[in-house]
Every structure is written in C-alpha cells, then in structure tokens.
Design an enzyme around this catalytic site. Structure first.
Site, PDB file in Angstrom:
ATOM      1  N   GLY A  12       0.831  -1.208   0.000  1.00  0.00           N
ATOM      2  CA  GLY A  12       0.000   0.000   0.000  1.00  0.00           C
ATOM      3  C   GLY A  12       0.860   1.249   0.000  1.00  0.00           C
ATOM      4  CB  SER A  14       0.254   3.612  -4.645  1.00  0.00           C
ATOM      5  OG  SER A  14      -0.955   3.329  -3.996  1.00  0.00           O
ATOM      6  NE  ARG A  15      -4.453   5.453  -3.318  1.00  0.00           N
ATOM      7  CZ  ARG A  15      -5.477   4.947  -2.649  1.00  0.00           C
ATOM      8  NH1 ARG A  15      -5.926   5.554  -1.573  1.00  0.00           N
ATOM      9  NH2 ARG A  15      -6.062   3.826  -3.022  1.00  0.00           N
ATOM     10  CB  VAL A  63      -2.090  -7.415  -0.355  1.00  0.00           C
ATOM     11  CG1 VAL A  63      -0.807  -6.613  -0.449  1.00  0.00           C
ATOM     12  CG2 VAL A  63      -3.287  -6.539  -0.011  1.00  0.00           C
ATOM     13  CB  SER A 141      -7.041   1.036  12.984  1.00  0.00           C
ATOM     14  OG  SER A 141      -7.925   2.097  13.332  1.00  0.00           O
ATOM     15  CE1 TYR A 154      -9.549   0.164   8.107  1.00  0.00           C
ATOM     16  CE2 TYR A 154     -10.067   1.005  10.301  1.00  0.00           C
ATOM     17  CZ  TYR A 154      -9.227   0.964   9.202  1.00  0.00           C
ATOM     18  OH  TYR A 154      -8.078   1.718   9.199  1.00  0.00           O
ATOM     19  CB  ALA A 155     -13.504  -2.439  14.358  1.00  0.00           C
ATOM     20  CB  ALA A 156     -13.795  -7.627  12.830  1.00  0.00           C
ATOM     21  CB  ALA A 157      -9.894  -6.329   9.375  1.00  0.00           C
ATOM     22  CE  LYS A 158      -6.664  -1.501   9.600  1.00  0.00           C
ATOM     23  NZ  LYS A 158      -5.413  -1.672   8.839  1.00  0.00           N
TER      24      LYS A 158
HETATM   25  N1  LIG Z   1      -5.820   7.197   7.651  1.00  0.00           N
HETATM   26  C1  LIG Z   1      -6.121   6.843   8.874  1.00  0.00           C
HETATM   27  O1  LIG Z   1      -6.672   7.630   9.659  1.00  0.00           O
HETATM   28  C2  LIG Z   1      -5.794   5.472   9.367  1.00  0.00           C
HETATM   29  C3  LIG Z   1      -6.011   5.193  10.717  1.00  0.00           C
HETATM   30  C4  LIG Z   1      -5.710   3.944  11.216  1.00  0.00           C
HETATM   31  C5  LIG Z   1      -5.204   2.984  10.380  1.00  0.00           C
HETATM   32  N2  LIG Z   1      -5.000   3.263   9.065  1.00  0.00           N
HETATM   33  C6  LIG Z   1      -4.460   2.185   8.241  1.00  0.00           C
HETATM   34  O2  LIG Z   1      -3.296   2.616   7.595  1.00  0.00           O
HETATM   35  C7  LIG Z   1      -3.137   1.931   6.358  1.00  0.00           C
HETATM   36  C8  LIG Z   1      -2.963   2.946   5.232  1.00  0.00           C
HETATM   37  O3  LIG Z   1      -4.097   3.780   5.207  1.00  0.00           O
HETATM   38  P1  LIG Z   1      -4.120   5.187   4.451  1.00  0.00           P
HETATM   39  O4  LIG Z   1      -4.901   6.105   5.294  1.00  0.00           O
HETATM   40  O5  LIG Z   1      -2.770   5.547   3.999  1.00  0.00           O
HETATM   41  O6  LIG Z   1      -5.057   4.779   3.220  1.00  0.00           O
HETATM   42  P2  LIG Z   1      -5.061   5.226   1.683  1.00  0.00           P
HETATM   43  O7  LIG Z   1      -4.488   6.586   1.536  1.00  0.00           O
HETATM   44  O8  LIG Z   1      -6.423   4.921   1.208  1.00  0.00           O
HETATM   45  O9  LIG Z   1      -4.016   4.202   1.033  1.00  0.00           O
HETATM   46  C9  LIG Z   1      -4.273   2.825   1.028  1.00  0.00           C
HETATM   47  C10 LIG Z   1      -3.143   2.119   0.321  1.00  0.00           C
HETATM   48  O10 LIG Z   1      -3.436   0.703   0.296  1.00  0.00           O
HETATM   49  C11 LIG Z   1      -3.303   0.243  -1.025  1.00  0.00           C
HETATM   50  N3  LIG Z   1      -4.186  -0.900  -1.261  1.00  0.00           N
HETATM   51  C12 LIG Z   1      -5.516  -0.993  -1.064  1.00  0.00           C
HETATM   52  N4  LIG Z   1      -5.966  -2.202  -1.420  1.00  0.00           N
HETATM   53  C13 LIG Z   1      -4.880  -2.902  -1.860  1.00  0.00           C
HETATM   54  C14 LIG Z   1      -4.696  -4.209  -2.387  1.00  0.00           C
HETATM   55  N5  LIG Z   1      -5.710  -5.070  -2.535  1.00  0.00           N
HETATM   56  N6  LIG Z   1      -3.434  -4.576  -2.727  1.00  0.00           N
HETATM   57  C15 LIG Z   1      -2.403  -3.728  -2.595  1.00  0.00           C
HETATM   58  N7  LIG Z   1      -2.525  -2.492  -2.107  1.00  0.00           N
HETATM   59  C16 LIG Z   1      -3.750  -2.070  -1.757  1.00  0.00           C
HETATM   60  C17 LIG Z   1      -3.645   1.454  -1.893  1.00  0.00           C
HETATM   61  O11 LIG Z   1      -3.026   1.364  -3.146  1.00  0.00           O
HETATM   62  P3  LIG Z   1      -3.773   0.985  -4.510  1.00  0.00           P
HETATM   63  O12 LIG Z   1      -5.177   1.504  -4.417  1.00  0.00           O
HETATM   64  O13 LIG Z   1      -2.917   1.604  -5.538  1.00  0.00           O
HETATM   65  O14 LIG Z   1      -3.697  -0.503  -4.534  1.00  0.00           O
HETATM   66  C18 LIG Z   1      -2.980   2.571  -1.111  1.00  0.00           C
HETATM   67  O15 LIG Z   1      -1.605   2.650  -1.412  1.00  0.00           O
HETATM   68  C19 LIG Z   1      -4.391   1.069   6.196  1.00  0.00           C
HETATM   69  O16 LIG Z   1      -4.136  -0.232   6.648  1.00  0.00           O
HETATM   70  C20 LIG Z   1      -5.382   1.747   7.127  1.00  0.00           C
HETATM   71  O17 LIG Z   1      -6.370   0.862   7.566  1.00  0.00           O
HETATM   72  C21 LIG Z   1      -5.288   4.486   8.533  1.00  0.00           C
END
Ligand SMILES: NC(=O)c1ccc[n+]([C@@H]2O[C@H](COP(=O)([O-])OP(=O)(O)OC[C@H]3O[C@@H](n4cnc5c(N)ncnc54)[C@H](OP(=O)(O)O)[C@@H]3O)[C@@H](O)[C@H]2O)c1
Length: 246
Positions: A12, A14-15, A63, A141, A154-158
């Site tokens: 993940g 890419s962003r 993934v 999370s 989502y919460a269950a996964a985390k």
């Molecule tokens: N933002 C928050 O407040 C927050 C809080 C707690 C936890 N998190 C966790 O932090 C992590 C990153 O979140 P984020 O906020 O950075 O989210 P995001 O900006 O939406 O980025 C999600 C990343 O996951 C990749 N992704 C999604 N599905 C995928 C797949 N099937 N295979 C490979 N890559 C995949 C996306 O890339 P592509 O779409 O290019 O595949 C993207 O790079 C996640 O696990 C999220 O649950 C985030």
C-alpha cells in the site's frame, strides 16, 4: 542512516501512510520495494525516493492475490538478495452499519486488511528465518482496540491484526524476528478525507492534541520498530493517535 543495507517491502505504498513509510525508510538507508495495485502512482513514489538519492523499486501487487504476493517477495529477493523488513500497510474501508453490511463488504475488508497480513507474513518468513533476522510491522488501527459504530468489518480486521501480531511474534521470537503493530488514530490521508466536516469536528474534539496525525507521525513509529534498536520489542501494538485512546 540506521537502516543501511536493509531491504524493506511496504504494501500500500502508492499513497497515504504507506508512501510516507517507504520514503522515511529510504531516507534512513533502506532499499525499499513499494507494492500496490496502481502502477503509475507506485512508479511516481519510487521515482521520488530515487530522486532524493534512495533505492526504490515499484512492484504491482494486489495483496488479495496469493500469486502476486509470492511474486512480490521473489522480485525483492532477485533485486536485493534479502528481505529484512515487511510493513503490512495496505488497507481499505467499506463502512456501514452491520445490519445493512453485505457479505461482499465484509469479505473485501477482511481479505484486504487481515488475510493479506497473513499472506505477506508467510511469504517473507522463509527468507527471514534463513537470515535469522527480520522485522515485521503491521498497520492496525485504534478502532481495532475500541471498536467503532459503522466499521464492524474494519475494526474486526484490525483487532485480528493485533492478535495475529502477538501469535506470530511468539512463533518467531527465538529466531531474531520481531513482529509488532502500529495502531494509528486519525491520520490525514485519502481514507479520512472522506469524512464529513461534522464527523471531522467530532473526532478532533476527542483528540487531546487537537489535530489529526500526519503520515510522518506514523512513519517514524514504523521506522523505529523496523530498526536494530527495537530488537527486544515484540508482540506490541504502538498507538500513534495524539492521545485519543489512553
Ligand atoms: N488514515 C487513517 O486515519 C488510518 C487510521 C488507522 C489505520 N489506518 C491504516 O493505515 C493503512 C494505510 O491507510 P491510508 O490512510 O494511507 O489509506 P489510503 O491513503 O487509502 O491508502 C491505502 C493504500 O493501500 C493500497 N491498497 C488498497 N488495497 C490494496 C490491495 N488489494 N493490494 C495492494 N494495495 C492495496 C492502496 O493502493 P492501490 O489503491 O494503488 O492498490 C494505497 O496505497 C491502512 O491499513 C489503514 O487501515 C489508517
């Protein structure tokens, strides 16, 4: 350059959080393999790292597809000869009240956010066991610790990630491999940009530090756990949330 001569895989990347984790690990000397589904964004992120003098390779990998994950680890070993760090970061949300949640939304979130952690971990364990060293950092999370209405999947996964982390940590502790989780609170990324202004206000009022986290806030915690200095820490979940959950 505390991660020099280390090779890291970040899913993940890419962003959002994953992209910043890749950048920070590279700044600290690691060669980074950036994984995700969107080739153009991955290539751009890898190029940014290379422009700053780091080593980075983009590998398209979904993934949720076992063959992609095997290919990701194979490409890493072919390119860099080793894999020292795995950051399981890829994640999605499909929010909704559980009464109305479709099985499809349940499965998609559990597969992308939890089963992928098992898939990627299993794939790197063989080389890490051979090296008798490794660092696995899983992005959980705070909602995996507290629960959240509208995010049962989502919460269950985390929460699953937290228990998976402890279980694998026990399995590989004697082999020089640590397995930890980082549990972010609300971080400013695409994932949280979908929140309405009212939701955002309500969340901010519950954060003692009064602000959303940055992707750097999370990345530095990940980088710490990925380094040699964190060698006696395993099975832990480090909360990075501005004091939201304490
Ligand atoms: N933002 C928050 O407040 C927050 C809080 C707690 C936890 N998190 C966790 O932090 C992590 C990153 O979140 P984020 O906020 O950075 O989210 P995001 O900006 O939406 O980025 C999600 C990343 O996951 C990749 N992704 C999604 N599905 C995928 C797949 N099937 N295979 C490979 N890559 C995949 C996306 O890339 P592509 O779409 O290019 O595949 C993207 O790079 C996640 O696990 C999220 O649950 C985030």
């Amino acid at each position: 350059m505390r991660l020099v001569n280390k090779t890291a895989i970040v899913t993940g990347a890419s962003r959002g959080i994953g992209r910043t984790v890749a950048k920070v690990l590279a700044e600290q000397g690691a060669s980074v393999v950036l994984a995700g589904r969107t080739r153009a964004a991955l290539e751009e992120a890898a190029e940014e790292i290379r422009t700053r003098g780091g080593q980075a390779t983009a590998v398209v990998c979904d993934v949720t597809v076992e063959g992609d994950v095997e290919q990701l680890v194979k490409a890493t070993l072919e390119g860099y000869g080793r894999v020292d760090i795995l950051v399981n970061n890829a994640g999605i949300t499909r929010d909704g009240l559980v009464m109305r949640m479709s099985e499809e939304d349940w499965d998609a979130v559990l597969d992308t956010n939890l089963k992928s952690v098992y898939r990627c971990t299993r794939a790197v364990l063989r080389p890490m066991l051979k090296q008798r060293a490794g660092r696995i950092v899983n992005i959980a999370s705070v909602v995996g610790l507290t629960g959240n209405a509208g995010q049962a999947n989502y919460a269950a996964a985390k929460a699953g990630i937290v228990a998976f982390t402890k279980s694998v940590a026990r399995e590989v502790a004697s082999r020089g491999i640590t397995v930890n989780a980082v549990a972010p609170g609300y971080i400013d990324t695409d994932m949280t940009r979908a929140l309405s202004p009212e939701q955002r206000e309500r969340i901010l009022s519950g954060i003692p530090m009064g602000r959303m986290g940055s992707t750097e806030d999370v990345a530095y915690a990940v980088a710490f756990l990925a380094g040699e200095e964190a060698g006696y820490i395993t099975g832990q979940t480090l909360v990075v949330d501005g004091g939201l959950v304490m």
